[in-house]
Design a protein around this motif. Structure first.
Motif, PDB file in Angstrom:
ATOM      1  N   SER A 263       0.833  -1.192   0.000  1.00 31.76           N
ATOM      2  CA  SER A 263       0.000   0.000   0.000  1.00 31.76           C
ATOM      3  C   SER A 263       0.866   1.239   0.000  1.00 31.76           C
ATOM      4  N   LYS A 271      -7.354   1.969   3.890  1.00 28.84           N
ATOM      5  CA  LYS A 271      -7.626   1.418   2.565  1.00 28.84           C
ATOM      6  C   LYS A 271      -7.397   2.443   1.457  1.00 28.84           C
ATOM      7  N   THR A 300      -6.469  -4.361   1.406  1.00 30.92           N
ATOM      8  CA  THR A 300      -5.591  -3.203   1.254  1.00 30.92           C
ATOM      9  C   THR A 300      -4.883  -3.217  -0.098  1.00 30.92           C
TER      10      THR A 300
END
Length: 499
Positions: A263, A271, A300
């Motif tokens: 991420s 998220k 994610t």
């Protein structure tokens, strides 16, 4: 006079700027002559500044190349000849090439030999030929060539040759090797290396977050990163790479057990990207054997990597159908998906995967014991352009599931239904009568398959290239029938009478 020359050489080395790094050199066992003033201990080497580039053994174990015997790679360099724990110091000159074997002297000697009728030496080849040869060398051999003479030094560090770095070796100090190489490649553009696009360090178990941080800070144009089996790499290093390398498209972290998410935020629970709408451009992601990956982590990944087209989650045994639901919501462009050995994936997960519809081309659900004909029916109905399906070990699959595939997926080219004991000749005949483009078929350990089903397949699938009937009741005449009708087919069998 020899002493004076030695002093001059030493003073010249001290005057030029250099980068030093301790690297482990345990794989290169080539015996070479070292210079007289070259010390063997680590402390003595630190005081010598006459080496121009890292010893190839410090970067990669030597791999012979078909073109390498043509190159005079006998230039002096220090190499380890003792145990795998021996230490060697590598210096990288930032300005001056090695003082030995002058290119001008080589050309004069080559011209003299040519006039005397001797064969034309390699020194008379133009630079472009050298670059073509160097482009085919691995990283360690390229570093070795840079130590031969002044001309080779300049050619070996041509930016066009350093678009990719490939490192291997269990005992290699990868972090130090990356630090040395990136500093040398940043010579013309301080603190940034704009030419490096590919880094392959698969199997380098000593690679840590520190090494990847060096790459992330210096190589913003990185497009491909492979660190399979580097179990010391964690989420922090992956975060640095994806946030600093916006063009990264290919990422292989298979076997990195500490990686649980990818991420643009260090908080796994977040998220949405906080970086002003920026998204990760990764299209290919391999997280095979990332055993700690869970549904939350997959959520994610899907939220940040919305451009994914190839995703491999083999043996991520904590994933469930819920994780696949998140994947389909955020990544509708997925073309290839593998959830093999994910034991919690069931027919409900296949129902979610079926929402990818015609975009899905490759699907592997091998050894997912909860999958039955119901899930296969969903995939067959909505994913009509499916080309590859691996359902090996799905013991709930029967002839009805094959019937759905045969009628809805006529362009199927590869099918693995090995170890599916409920599949029989009836389902195989339906498949053969509808999927004429079938090229690879595995029926390993399908106990209900007989020679009749194999003959129907051979009579209809002329382009068959691979047929696996190991541990099946395949009579000799059926195997000969297949060989006669499918001349390009390789048959994997356990019948000792057929050859």
């Amino acid at each position: 006079m020899g002493a004076n020359n030695g002093k001059q050489s030493g003073s010249e080395g001290k005057g030029s700027s250099s980068i030093s790094s301790d690297l482990s050199s345990s794989t290169d066992q080539t015996s070479t002559k070292a210079p007289k003033n070259a010390a063997t201990s680590e402390d003595s080497d630190l005081s010598m500044r006459t080496l121009s580039t890292p010893s190839p053994a410090l970067i990669l174990p030597p791999h012979p190349h078909p073109l390498s015997p043509l190159l005079p790679l006998s230039a002096p360099f220090n190499s380890s000849s003792s145990t795998s724990s021996s230490e060697t110091v590598a210096m990288v000159h930032a300005t001056s090439p090695p003082p030995f074997f002058s290119a001008t002297h080589s050309r004069r000697r080559a011209t003299r030999d040519h006039h005397q009728g001797a064969s034309v030496p390699i020194d008379l080849l133009p630079d472009q030929i050298f670059l073509d040869v160097f482009a085919r060398l691995p990283t360690n051999q390229l570093c070795r060539c840079a130590r031969v003479c002044r001309r080779w030094y300049n050619l070996a560090w041509d930016p066009r040759l350093w678009r990719s770095i490939r490192l291997t070796g269990d005992v290699l100090h990868v972090d130090r090797a990356l630090r040395v190489l990136t500093r040398r490649l940043c010579q013309d553009t301080p603190n940034v290396c704009l030419m490096l696009e590919t880094l392959v360090a698969s199997g380098c178990r000593r690679l840590t977050d520190r090494g990847l941080l060096t790459v992330a800070q210096c190589c913003p144009e990185l497009r491909r990163l492979e660190v399979a089996g580097c179990y010391n790499v964690s989420n922090d290093a992956v975060f640095e790479v994806v946030s600093r390398c916006p063009n990264l498209e290919h990422l292989d972290v298979s076997g990195c057990s500490k990686v649980t998410c990818i991420s643009l935020t260090q908080e796994v629970s977040l998220k949405l990207s906080p970086m002003h709408g920026q998204q990760i451009s990764i299209r290919y992601l391999d997280m095979t054997d990332c055993l700690a990956l869970e549904d939350e982590g997959l959520h994610t990944i899907a939220a940040h990597c919305t451009q994914l087209t190839h995703l491999y989650l083999r043996r991520c045994m904590r994933l469930t159908d819920e994780g696949l639901r998140y994947l389909v919501i955020y990544c509708p462009a997925v073309r290839e998906l593998s959830v093999s050995d994910c034991r919690y994936v069931s027919d409900f997960g296949l129902r979610e995967i079926a929402k990818l519809e015609g975009r899905l081309r490759y699907l592997s659900v091998a050894h997912c014991g909860k999958i039955t004909d119901v899930g296969v029916r969903y995939v067959a109905k909505y994913c009509s352009r499916l080309r590859y399906l691996n359902a090996r070990g799905c013991e709930g699959l029967t002839d009805h599931g094959l019937e759905y595939l045969a009628k809805s997926c006529p362009k199927l080219k590869s099918l693995d239904i090995g170890k599916c004991p409920l599949v029989s000749d009836a389902g195989l005949e339906l498949l053969a009568l509808n999927c004429f483009n079938l090229k690879r078929l595995s029926l390993k350990s399908c106990e209900s398959i007989t020679g009749r089903g194999l003959q129907v397949v051979a009579a209809n699938c002329f382009d068959l290239q691979l047929l696996n009937v190991q541990d099946c009741d395949a009579p000799l005449d059926a195997l000969r029938f297949v060989k006669r009708h499918c001349k390009r087919c390789v048959i994997e069998h356990t019948n000792p009478a057929f050859f």
